[in-house]
Design an enzyme around this catalytic site. Structure first.
Site, PDB file in Angstrom:
ATOM      1  N   CYS A 105      47.171  46.923 -27.544  1.00 51.83           N
ATOM      2  CA  CYS A 105      46.387  47.504 -28.625  1.00 51.83           C
ATOM      3  C   CYS A 105      44.901  47.486 -28.279  1.00 51.83           C
ATOM      4  CB  CYS A 105      46.630  46.750 -29.920  1.00 51.83           C
ATOM      5  SG  CYS A 105      48.260  47.037 -30.643  1.00 51.83           S
ATOM      6  N   HIS A 146      42.450  47.927 -34.058  1.00 55.47           N
ATOM      7  CA  HIS A 146      42.360  46.978 -35.159  1.00 55.47           C
ATOM      8  C   HIS A 146      41.252  45.950 -34.926  1.00 55.47           C
ATOM      9  CE1 HIS A 146      44.263  43.645 -32.919  1.00 55.47           C
ATOM     10  NE2 HIS A 146      45.128  44.544 -32.444  1.00 55.47           N
TER      11      HIS A 146
END
Length: 320
Positions: free
Chosen positions: A226, A210
């Site tokens: 992440c 992301h």
């Protein structure tokens, strides 16, 4: 469930945006329409090395080392390792800055997305049409910090979300509650959203690739597992990668490279576990060397090899 958590950040400075646009326009003018963005390369017919290291000069007093890193497609740790004696925030007009823009491709299948957490870098191999030259795009990334290791292995993308909402996981809520600053149930799209404007979900529950509202942290180990990308970079990848794309997350702290002249190069990083160089790593180097012609193999500088392995600086060093 892990998630990438970052505190809200102040939006970027206007001067930084002007700097980025001016640099892009200068590059476009200098190299013409056939030039490629930083980190975009045709795959070599021989060897496994792309790009080149080069030097740029700081043009404005307001430019930070991170501004220059972003403009040239490198991350925080990369630019710091290449310029250890240069001020991060005030390098100064006229300062020469080394850009580590040369990369040894990871020693895995060139398919989909390859993420090498040891070097904090993502490689994307777009599918090409018949007769089209294969290519690679590579971007700096942020990964999980200690205790929140980014998981290794082969997975795939499952969904792409534009302007995603962020739901703080339980671990984030507990930490925030201990600080007396409980987070909201959901953070809507906007400047305070740590996921940025684009998110690609992986087939590993709780893990995403992301964007971020703190782009200065790209190239650092700071997330909850992440994979973070600069907003410009995730946008470029987001628009290309279909659902179901293979994602191969590896930890390859030692990479061997060779070029069209069969010269051997070594690039060593300190892996996420600060592991020592193992016997298997050394045997891999020796095996690669055995593939070289005798006159090349006999010229390998093993002292350089040992020093490079010990430093783990990420610098590409010739062994011949």
């Amino acid at each position: 469930m892990n998630s990438c958590f970052v505190k809200p950040a102040v939006s970027g400075r206007l001067l930084r945006c002007v700097f980025m646009v001016a640099l892009w326009l200068a590059s476009f003018s200098a190299f013409g329409e056939t030039s490629r963005p930083p980190g975009h390369y045709l795959l070599p017919e021989t060897g496994n090395i792309v790009g080149e290291a080069y030097t740029v000069q700081v043009e404005n007093e307001e430019d930070t080392l991170l501004d220059i890193a972003h403009a040239h497609g490198v991350g925080y740790e990369e630019i710091r390792r290449a310029n250890p004696d240069t001020s991060l925030w005030v390098p100064g007009k006229g300062t020469q800055v080394q850009i580590p823009g040369q990369h040894i491709l990871p020693d895995v299948e060139r398919k989909g997305v390859v993420i090498n957490i040891a070097e904090l870098r993502l490689y994307y191999y777009p599918e090409v049409q018949d007769g089209e030259t294969p290519r690679v795009e590579t971007y700096p990334i942020g990964i999980g910090r200690d205790g929140f290791d980014t998981p290794l292995g082969i997975t795939k993308t499952t969904m792409r979300l534009e302007d995603p909402a962020w739901y703080p996981p339980e671990s984030v809520r507990q930490e925030a509650a201990e600080r007396g600053d409980p987070p909201p149930d959901v953070v809507p799209p906007g400047p305070d959203n740590p996921l940025g404007q684009h998110a690609i979900l992986l087939d590993i529950p709780g893990y995403l690739i992301h964007g971020t509202n703190q782009p200065d942290g790209i190239g650092m180990r700071a997330s909850r597992g992440c994979i973070r990308m600069h907003p410009d970079d995730i946008k470029a990848v987001f628009e290309q990668i279909p659902n179901g794309t293979q994602i191969n997350i590896i930890d390859e702290p030692i990479k061997l490279g060779w070029d069209a002249d069969h010269l051997l190069y070594l690039q060593a990083f300190t892996s996420r576990n600060e592991q020592e160089t193992s016997i298997s790593d050394l045997l891999n180097i020796v095996n690669k060397a055995d593939e070289l012609p005798e006159q090349k193999r006999s010229n390998i500088d093993y002292e350089v090899m040992q020093k490079a392995l010990k430093r783990g600086s990420g610098r590409i060093e010739p062994l011949i």
